[in-house]
Design a protein around this motif. Structure first.
Motif, short mmCIF file in Angstrom:
data_model
loop_
_atom_site.label_atom_id
_atom_site.label_comp_id
_atom_site.label_asym_id
_atom_site.label_seq_id
_atom_site.Cartn_x
_atom_site.Cartn_y
_atom_site.Cartn_z
N GLN A 126 6.90 48.96 6.38
CA GLN A 126 6.25 48.17 5.22
C GLN A 126 4.89 47.34 5.77
OE1 GLN A 126 9.29 45.61 3.73
NE2 GLN A 126 10.24 47.25 2.15
N GLY A 127 5.28 46.79 6.95
CA GLY A 127 4.02 46.02 7.60
C GLY A 127 2.98 47.03 8.05
N ILE A 128 3.27 47.97 8.48
CA ILE A 128 2.10 49.24 8.91
C ILE A 128 1.25 49.34 7.55
CG2 ILE A 128 1.70 51.27 9.69
CD1 ILE A 128 3.81 50.86 11.73
N VAL B 246 9.73 43.41 16.22
CA VAL B 246 9.03 43.37 15.01
C VAL B 246 8.80 42.33 14.13
CG1 VAL B 246 10.68 45.68 14.50
CG2 VAL B 246 11.54 43.23 14.00
N ILE B 247 8.70 41.21 15.19
CA ILE B 247 8.32 39.74 14.47
C ILE B 247 7.05 39.72 14.08
CG2 ILE B 247 7.55 38.77 16.63
CD1 ILE B 247 9.21 36.24 15.75
N ARG B 248 6.05 40.52 14.54
CA ARG B 248 4.64 40.64 13.85
C ARG B 248 4.87 41.20 12.53
NH1 ARG B 248 2.22 45.33 17.76
NH2 ARG B 248 3.55 44.09 19.10
N TYR B 249 5.59 41.85 12.01
CA TYR B 249 5.78 42.39 10.80
C TYR B 249 6.59 41.39 9.95
CZ TYR B 249 4.04 46.33 13.22
OH TYR B 249 3.39 47.23 13.98
N GLY B 250 7.65 40.49 10.53
CA GLY B 250 8.31 39.98 9.68
C GLY B 250 9.46 39.40 10.48
#
Length: 261
Positions: free
Chosen positions: A247-249, A181-185
């Motif tokens: 949230q990222g999506i 999930v590091i791409r989202y935070g």
């Protein structure tokens, strides 16, 4: 009367003066004359070059600061903890792994690793030294020293393998989840995670010392509490990862819709 009219002569003198960079005597240069324009152009070119150089210098300086910020005291303590792992294993298994003296030295190395874990987090938060490297490397260092201790204890028969499997399975699983999930935070370490680490450290430290009697009974209950905290905080991290991904999506979808509109 023969000769050149005064106005024409003045114009010619002004033109010659403009070409040579001087003004003829008695001739006042018109507003916006060539010398001023040439100076403005030269100044603009020089200013543009200086601005470009300043911008490039600023970028290089910023890059240097960002690169140096990784080498702060908190991250150095994390790196030290990683270097302690092979030393701890060597001390733990020295002379068959049952010599009280070598086990005491192994406990000292383990204790130093646990103390640095407390200090690097405190320093990072107090002096604003938190970096993405620290957020990732700190839990990896924790898991490396803890995993080495658990495996050594189970291999020596001091700790059931299922305890090692539960703790390491959770630790490795959460680490993998962080990278997914590091791409989202970045999921930061929570207070529950720090308490779990402290409880695990105390329990494993008591097992490393090979205690007997009432202290051996006490270390059993401390390890039981560590296992409960391990499972509970692991589930909490999974929840945080799910929320972060959603949230990222949603943010990416909103940004894409705004761009198309």
């Amino acid at each position: 009367m023969t000769g050149i009219p005064a106005s024409a002569a003045g114009g010619a003198s002004a033109a010659k003066g403009a070409a040579s960079g001087t003004t003829a005597p008695g001739v006042v240069p018109a507003s916006g004359a060539v010398p001023g324009a040439a100076g403005a152009v030269a100044s603009g070119v020089s200013g543009g070059d200086s601005g470009a150089k300043s911008a490039r210098g600023g970028k290089l300086t910023a890059a240097a600061v960002n690169q140096a910020s990784v080498w702060n005291i908190a991250n150095l303590l994390t790196m030290l903890r990683l270097l302690l792992v092979p030393g701890f294993v060597a001390l733990m298994l020295a002379d068959g792994g049952y010599d009280p003296a070598w086990r005491s030295f192994a406990w000292a190395a383990f204790a130093v690793a646990m103390i640095t874990d407390l200090f690097d987090g405190h320093l990072a938060r107090t002096y604003n030294l938190v970096t993405d490297f620290g957020k990732i490397a700190d839990p990896i260092a924790d898991k490396a020293i803890m995993g080495a201790a658990l495996i050594c204890l189970s291999a020596l028969g001091d700790l059931p393998w299922w305890v090692t499997a539960v703790i390491l399975g959770r630790e490795l699983g959460i680490t993998l989840l962080r990278f997914l999930v590091i791409r989202y935070g970045v999921i930061p370490a929570s207070r529950g995670g720090k308490l779990k680490t402290l409880t695990q450290g105390v329990a494993v430290g008591m097992y490393v010392l090979a205690l007997t009697g009432p202290l051996a009974t006490l270390r059993f209950w401390v390890m039981a509490a560590a296992v409960v905290l391990t499972v509970a905080t692991g589930l909490d991290y999974v929840r945080q990862a799910i929320v972060l991904r959603r949230q990222g999506i949603a943010e990416r979808k909103a940004a894409l819709e705004e761009t198309e509109a």
